[in-house]
Design an enzyme around this catalytic site. Structure first.
Site, mmCIF file in Angstrom:
data_model
loop_
_atom_site.group_PDB
_atom_site.id
_atom_site.type_symbol
_atom_site.label_atom_id
_atom_site.label_comp_id
_atom_site.label_asym_id
_atom_site.label_seq_id
_atom_site.Cartn_x
_atom_site.Cartn_y
_atom_site.Cartn_z
ATOM 1 N N SER A 156 0.833 -1.218 0.000
ATOM 2 C CA SER A 156 0.000 0.000 0.000
ATOM 3 C C SER A 156 0.862 1.262 0.000
ATOM 4 C CB SER A 156 -0.924 -0.010 1.195
ATOM 5 O OG SER A 156 -0.192 -0.281 2.351
ATOM 6 N N HIS A 211 -3.070 -2.388 -5.825
ATOM 7 C CA HIS A 211 -3.317 -2.032 -4.421
ATOM 8 C C HIS A 211 -4.805 -2.111 -4.125
ATOM 9 C CE1 HIS A 211 -3.472 1.256 -1.117
ATOM 10 N NE2 HIS A 211 -3.441 0.047 -0.593
ATOM 11 N N GLU A 270 -5.983 0.609 -6.829
ATOM 12 C CA GLU A 270 -4.965 1.465 -7.450
ATOM 13 C C GLU A 270 -4.060 0.557 -8.288
ATOM 14 O OE1 GLU A 270 -4.101 5.338 -4.598
ATOM 15 O OE2 GLU A 270 -3.285 3.397 -3.973
#
Ligand code: T1G
Length: 704
Positions: free
Chosen positions: A416, A437, A449
């Site tokens: 992350s 992510h 993401e």
């Protein structure tokens, strides 16, 4: 008016055509991708009706759609632009008043203005599998072409209220039960239209004007819905107007429609409409990335390394999307934990109606396999690493994957915030390495993401986006930096909250102000839920490189040193026990002690000042993320916060909100706050340029 002599087909314009078949006129709409009721569709339909009702040989008119759906609503891209005649509500009245019976054939997702055209017709036939709905409320408006007047006449006030205030589509069977449609049929739209027209002529299908039907009053339903919305939608504008409009359906048509129009305009003028329409398009715009034209690789088998909360959540999401999944853990105990978490996640999906009970066992027995060795992933098409956040451990895993994974496999990390370039450098195939992510819980949160490293191949990126679509996620492209788009911005604005806490605002006051703005939870409620130990570890990691000028608030660290990590330990900033949730006096004592140690005399923060500092800090760091090219466009940042961080949808996201505030005002605020802390509050060059040029983030979306 173009005539196709060989077929009896007449083209009214590019999107509407008439096909006369004896006494039947088939009116076809063809405005891909979703037959939105654009100006061309409206004027073409009006012309068709006008022409046909004056042809005595035409006994019935049947309207249907070509392509994947009948009208999916008004053309949202026309919102806010000068309206062009004919207006949809007038077209609906024109159809309702047509002397020749009109039957409408629905298929695909017949929504909003599309359903309103159908409700104004004299009979409605839907293809099996059709979904119908009035989702206008999710755009901050209400059905403005008679839907609030005609739906109650056909389905009753209660059913109409549910349909209109929820905005959720219903199935053709439910619509038939409720009386919104008259028949369900199988076949192609044109074929069904022809049959329906014949049945109307034979009297098998009744023809009636909806406005002639009276609405049975139901004050209980109106009151019940008002009470419910007062609790569940207290910050939203249009749901309450929807109830007022449905209430007006007890009036004669013209008066009711007039009231609907008045309420519709109120909603159109509300800033919430702009925010919600922006959110609608944000969801779709983020898929338009430079790599979108590359061909995604074929993914059938997915390997997931790690059976912790994230690993088992990612495995669950992949299993729910029909992929073959192999999950690895260091030992059997870890695998058992991961497998039982997946089982519990699937049970949750059964409860939410997303999965049949039988399918759960089928998935676990046929789709999921587990192993303790990475070479069990040698035939995987995509491998997602989801182990704890340690660069050394991740590079070691990717080094091993480089040896065991098949050529052409995508190697992804769910980190992350760690540097994907460094992870990729541990392999000989950096073009196959990417960051995917996920957000916790990974089988529920819609955001993903897609982190593109320096050497990541275009087809690897395209594969990430294709995967997101299959997982029903909203993928947002991010460049590599500490925390990518979302966590980097959150880490920054959380400091603004900590500074206000140190200077006098309580965690509860800050959370109250931020939930008042529309977030589901405030920063301290979020911190307690996510686990204070997560940010504690991150603070320790960053301590070595923290600039001396940066003001640091050690309060959360001190709470952690007591072993209090939030919900998972029963206390953090709040206490969570049988008595419920309440501020933690011990945490407040730590705050007081830290203030005294720092010589801070606490002051009061009004709610709007808390919101102003919090949102301004969010926009400040978001602007830096944009100017560094980590995010492609402002709308990408909006999507990250709308779908991953609980940013209130009706506000459209931080960059849409920034345009509401205005760049000049944001610069003024930052310069004002900088008098307290010039290091934290610095005006990004991009924001200053926008302030000086009068530019907006919306323009940047259009330019990209
Ligand atoms: N207007 C304009 N464009 C639209 C559109 C619409 N109504 N609906 C979809 N698009 C575009 C979308 O932006 C995308 O474009 C492409 O079509 C495919 O959509 C008076 C005023 C129909 C269920 O709210 O819910 O009627 O990104 O990717 O997943 O009362 O689109 O390719 O360039 O979403 O298959 C009410 C909105 C309007 C329905 C299809 N109607 N649309 O989903 O494809 S207000 C709605 C949807 C109204 C009246 C009022 C979905 C869909 P692009 P997509 P999908």
């Amino acid at each position: 008016m173009k005539s196709g002599s060989e077929t009896g087909l007449t083209g009214i314009n590019d999107v509407v055509s008439i096909d006369r078949q004896g006494g039947i006129a088939l009116v076809a709409l063809n405005n891909p991708p979703v037959n939105a009721a654009s100006h061309a569709v409206r004027s073409g339909l009006w012309q068709a009706i006008e022409t046909l009702q004056n042809e005595p040989e035409i006994k019935v008119i049947a309207i249907y759609g070509e392509g994947r759906t009948f009208i999916a609503g008004a053309d949202i891209r026309e919102f806010g632009k000068p309206p062009r005649d004919p207006w949809l509500p007038d077209l609906c009245n024109f159809i309702e008043d047509c002397k020749t019976p009109v039957v409408c054939v629905l298929h695909g997702t017949t929504l909003g203005g599309g359903l309103e055209v159908a409700l104004a017709s004299h009979a409605r036939v839907a293809l099996a599998g059709t979904k119908v709905g009035l989702p206008e409320v999710s755009l901050g408006i209400l059905p403005g072409a008679g839907g609030t007047q005609r739906a109650p006449r056909l389905a009753g006030i209660k059913a109409a209220l549910d349909l209109i205030t929820s905005g959720k589509p219903i199935s053709a069977n439910q619509a038939l039960e409720q009386g919104l449609i008259d028949q369900i049929a199988d076949g192609a739209p044109r074929e069904v239209a022809l049959t329906a027209a014949r049945e109307l002529l034979d009297g098998e299908l009744a023809s009636r004007r909806t406005c002639d039907l009276t609405v049975e009053d139901d004050p209980q339903a109106l009151t019940a819905m008002r009470d419910k919305l007062a609790k569940t939608q207290r910050l939203l504008f249009s749901p309450h107007k929807c109830v007022d409009a449905v209430e007006a359906s007890r009036l004669p048509r013209e008066e009711g429609l007039k009231e609907e129009r008045r309420l519709f305009n109120d909603c159109m003028d509300s800033p919430q409409r702009g925010g919600l329409v922006h959110a609608f398009f944000a969801e779709r715009a983020v898929a338009k990335v430079p790599e979108a034209s590359a061909t995604p690789r074929d993914i059938r088998k997915i390997g997931v390394i790690g059976g912790g909360t994230m690993g088992s959540g990612i495995a669950t999401a992949a299993l729910l999307a029909g992929f073959q999944v192999t999950m690895t853990e260091r030992d059997k105990a870890g695998l058992d934990r991961g497998t039982s978490t997946i089982g519990a996640n699937l049970d949750g999906a059964v409860k939410r109606g997303k999965l049949g009970a039988g399918a759960r066992d089928e998935i676990l027995s046929s789709k999921l396999s587990t192993a303790t060795e990475l070479d069990a992933l040698s035939d995987a098409d995509l491998i997602i690493e989801a182990v704890f956040e340690d660069m050394g451990v991740k590079r070691e895993i990717f080094g091993t994957l480089d040896k065991v994974a098949r050529q052409g496999a995508i190697l992804a990390s769910n980190t992350s915030y760690l540097d994907i370039d460094q992870i990729a450098a541990a392999t000989s195939r950096p073009e196959d390495v990417i960051g995917l992510h996920f957000f916790s819980p990974a089988h529920i949160m819609r955001l993903m993401e897609v982190v593109v490293a320096e050497k990541t191949g275009a087809d690897t990126v395209a594969t990430g986006f294709a995967l997101a679509k299959k997982l029903k996620k909203i993928a947002v492209r991010s460049g590599v930096c500490d925390g990518f788009i979302g966590n980097r911005i959150m880490t920054f604005y959380k400091k603004a909250a900590d500074y206000m806490m140190m200077d006098g605002a309580s965690p509860e006051e800050i959370d109250k102000a931020i939930t008042g703005f529309g977030f589901a939870m405030g920063p301290y409620q979020v911190a307690d839920l996510a686990g204070l130990d997560i940010s504690w570890a991150a603070n320790k990691r960053r301590a070595a490189t923290r600039p001396a000028e940066e003001r640091y608030i050690p309060i959360a660290d001190e709470i952690c040193e007591k072993g209090w990590f939030g919900r998972k330990t029963g206390q953090g900033f709040y206490i969570y026990d049988a008595e419920g949730t309440r501020p933690n006096p011990a945490a407040l004592a730590i705050i007081d002690a830290e203030r005294a140690k720092a010589g801070v005399s606490p002051r009061t923060f009004a709610e709007d000042e808390i919101v102003s500092r919090f949102i301004t800090a969010m926009i400040l760091e978001a602007t830096r993320v944009l100017q560094e090219g980590i995010a492609l466009r402002p709308v990408d940042i909006d999507a990250v916060f709308l779908f991953g961080y609980g940013f209130p949808r009706f506000r459209g996201g931080p960059m849409h909100t920034a345009d509401q505030i205005g760049a000049a005002e944001l610069v003024r605020r930052i310069e004002d706050y900088a008098q307290e802390d010039a290091y934290y509050w610095q005006v990004p060059a991009l924001l200053r340029n926008l302030a000086e040029s009068g530019g907006t983030f919306a323009e940047m979306n259009e330019q990209s």
